[in-house]
Design a protein around this motif. Structure first.
Motif, short mmCIF file in Angstrom:
data_model
loop_
_atom_site.label_atom_id
_atom_site.label_comp_id
_atom_site.label_asym_id
_atom_site.label_seq_id
_atom_site.Cartn_x
_atom_site.Cartn_y
_atom_site.Cartn_z
N UNK A 80 69.34 -19.27 -27.65
CA UNK A 80 70.32 -20.29 -28.06
C UNK A 80 70.03 -20.74 -29.49
N UNK A 81 68.76 -20.94 -29.82
CA UNK A 81 68.40 -21.42 -31.15
C UNK A 81 68.71 -20.38 -32.24
N UNK A 82 68.33 -19.13 -31.97
CA UNK A 82 68.53 -18.09 -32.99
C UNK A 82 70.02 -17.82 -33.19
N UNK A 83 70.78 -17.73 -32.10
CA UNK A 83 72.22 -17.45 -32.26
C UNK A 83 72.92 -18.63 -32.95
N UNK A 84 72.44 -19.83 -32.69
CA UNK A 84 73.04 -21.00 -33.34
C UNK A 84 72.80 -20.97 -34.86
N UNK A 85 71.60 -20.53 -35.23
CA UNK A 85 71.27 -20.47 -36.66
C UNK A 85 72.13 -19.43 -37.38
N UNK A 86 72.58 -18.41 -36.64
CA UNK A 86 73.40 -17.36 -37.26
C UNK A 86 74.89 -17.68 -37.21
N UNK A 87 75.32 -18.37 -36.18
CA UNK A 87 76.69 -18.86 -36.10
C UNK A 87 77.73 -17.87 -35.62
N UNK A 88 78.83 -18.42 -35.09
CA UNK A 88 79.97 -17.60 -34.67
C UNK A 88 80.03 -17.36 -33.17
N UNK A 89 81.17 -16.78 -32.75
CA UNK A 89 81.39 -16.56 -31.32
C UNK A 89 81.34 -15.07 -30.99
N UNK A 90 80.75 -14.77 -29.84
CA UNK A 90 80.69 -13.38 -29.38
C UNK A 90 79.53 -13.20 -28.42
N UNK A 91 79.31 -11.94 -28.02
CA UNK A 91 78.15 -11.66 -27.17
C UNK A 91 77.03 -11.14 -28.07
N UNK A 92 75.80 -11.48 -27.72
CA UNK A 92 74.63 -11.07 -28.48
C UNK A 92 73.62 -10.44 -27.52
N UNK A 93 73.00 -9.37 -27.92
CA UNK A 93 71.92 -8.80 -27.12
C UNK A 93 70.60 -9.26 -27.72
N UNK A 94 69.96 -10.23 -27.07
CA UNK A 94 68.72 -10.77 -27.62
C UNK A 94 67.56 -10.15 -26.83
N UNK A 95 66.66 -9.48 -27.57
CA UNK A 95 65.59 -8.72 -26.92
C UNK A 95 64.27 -9.48 -26.95
N UNK A 96 63.61 -9.50 -25.80
CA UNK A 96 62.33 -10.19 -25.67
C UNK A 96 61.29 -9.29 -25.02
N UNK A 97 60.03 -9.47 -25.42
CA UNK A 97 58.90 -8.91 -24.70
C UNK A 97 58.36 -10.05 -23.83
N UNK A 98 58.08 -9.79 -22.57
CA UNK A 98 57.55 -10.84 -21.69
C UNK A 98 56.09 -10.54 -21.35
N UNK A 99 55.24 -11.49 -21.69
CA UNK A 99 53.81 -11.37 -21.39
C UNK A 99 53.42 -12.54 -20.46
N UNK A 100 52.17 -12.54 -20.05
CA UNK A 100 51.69 -13.66 -19.22
C UNK A 100 51.87 -14.99 -19.93
N UNK A 101 51.72 -14.98 -21.26
CA UNK A 101 51.81 -16.24 -22.02
C UNK A 101 53.26 -16.67 -22.23
N UNK A 102 54.20 -15.77 -21.94
CA UNK A 102 55.59 -16.14 -22.13
C UNK A 102 56.36 -15.10 -22.93
N UNK A 103 57.49 -15.53 -23.51
CA UNK A 103 58.42 -14.60 -24.17
C UNK A 103 58.14 -14.50 -25.67
N UNK A 104 58.21 -13.27 -26.19
CA UNK A 104 58.18 -13.01 -27.63
C UNK A 104 59.56 -12.53 -28.03
N UNK A 105 60.16 -13.18 -29.01
CA UNK A 105 61.42 -12.69 -29.56
C UNK A 105 61.14 -11.36 -30.28
#
Ligand code: AMP
Length: 386
Positions: A243-268
């Protein structure tokens, strides 16, 4: 509300987007570097240009006077988009989003520095010496990627000092466009990776599709599945970052946001401001609206109230094995077609080359996603491209 839409990039994702737009009565001009590209086959008109050539872009924009420009690929002279936007053309999702994601640098700096989401440690390098310093800074193992490349081209892992020079040469050879620079980032030893399809709307709230898991090989996705079972706290964290990254870029549409998930949490990791290839799983009607239908609606300002999972799903790619200059023949469709609760889509690409994605197999139902992946793979394995 018939809009004139100029689609820049006419691959399989563009094709499904055009079909979604056609069902909403829109007018589409599909553009690519070669004639007969998948999306051109379902559009009203087409243009063949080099989209990295700004003058060629200006020419077709002036010729067609579109209401909306929809980029489907990264390799476009996106600097021109700011000008189109200032002239009143809607650039999807925004000129800034398309321009910042054209190469890995602007988007990574925006995510890590401006928005402050968690990413792997990274440095940039324009020479071998800078790469050596970068490797010292981020530590080994680390991953080297050209700033501009597609399908994992030029990407390699450095495990020891001996690998650095090789990684440099490989990355420069694999660079696309006119940018000879690489990013080196710490290797994230993730448990799994996801695509979080994120929908930003003109007047509505930002919505998320159920997370999609995927497996990569040679830098391209091989199978994807939805929903990826994951801890609620990791999903919430990823949603907040998306939500934060797409808001900083702006506009309407679908976005494919990719994350790596580790024990400590998500990496953008990275983001595409458009439908994502792993999101083809939604063609199996896993959701009330596919990623392509969501993109079309968001762009046209048609509100989406909710995105709900209708059933589990999986997708598996069908790749060509050889170089081929004539229309490919698909064999085994009769065997693939009789497997219950499965489907396939053939993209209609006019020629083949090794590993070119030619079709996708789908499996869906209420089974576990791991079983659906196996089923989608067996459908894909029955389809042969000749
Ligand atoms: P990318 O082109 O950046 O999406 O990278 C393609 C794939 O390479 C990713 O989906 C991961 O599977 C893998 N990969 C990329 N960067 C890293 C990293 N820093 N650590 C571990 N794996 C990575």
């Amino acid at each position: 509300m018939r809009k004139k839409i100029l689609l820049l990039g006419s691959g399989e994702l563009g094709k499904e987007f055009v079909i979604a737009c056609q069902r909403l009565g829109q007018y589409i001009i599909a553009v690519d570097s070669y004639e007969g590209a998948p999306a051109m086959q379902v559009a009203h008109e087409f243009e063949v240009i080099n989209m990295l050539d700004g003058d060629a872009l200006d020419r077709i924009v002036a010729k067609h006077q579109p209401d909306i420009i929809v980029p489907e690929i990264e390799a476009i002279r996106t600097e021109r988009f700011y000008d189109y936007e200032s002239k009143g053309i809607q650039v999807v999702p925004s000129a800034k989003a398309a321009n910042f994601t054209m190469n890995r640098k602007a988007i990574r700096d925006l995510a890590a520095k401006e928005v402050g989401v968690r990413t792997a440690n990274y440095r940039y390098a324009t020479t071998l010496e800078e790469l050596q310093n970068g490797v010292d800074a981020v530590g080994m193992p680390c991953v080297v990627k050209p700033l501009m490349s597609s399908s994992g081209k030029g990407q390699s892992v450095i495990k020891s000092t001996e690998d650095i020079e090789k990684a440099w040469k490989y990355a420069i050879e694999g660079s696309r466009g006119d940018l000879l620079e690489v990013i080196v980032e710490g290797f994230v030893d993730f448990d799994y990776e996801i695509t979080l399809l994120t929908l930003t709307q003109k007047d509505g709230e930002t919505l998320f599709c159920p997370p999609i898991g995927h497996r990569q090989e040679r830098g391209d996705y091989q199978e994807s599945w939805q929903p990826m079972p994951m801890k609620a706290e990791h999903l919430e964290e990823a949603k907040k970052m998306a939500a934060d990254v797409t808001k900083a870029l702006g506009g309407a549409g679908i976005w494919g946001v990719e994350f790596f998930i580790t024990q400590e949490g998500a990496y953008f990791s990275e983001l595409s401001p458009r439908p994502h290839d792993t999101g083809m799983v939604t063609l199996g009607n896993t959701q009330n609206l596919s990623e392509f239908e969501l993109h079309a609606r968001a762009i046209l300002g048609i509100p989406v109230n909710e995105i709900v999972l209708e059933r589990n799903g999986a997708s598996a790619v069908v790749l060509a094995m050889n170089e081929g200059e004539s229309t490919p023949i698909f064999r085994g469709l009769d065997k693939a077609a009789i497997i219950p609760q499965t489907d396939f889509k053939l993209f209609g690409k006019p020629t083949t080359r090794p590993y070119r994605r030619m079709a996708v197999a789908l499996a869906f139902g209420n089974e576990e996603v791991s079983d659906l992946v196996e089923k989608a793979k067996s459908v894909a394995s029955l389809i042969e491209v000749e």
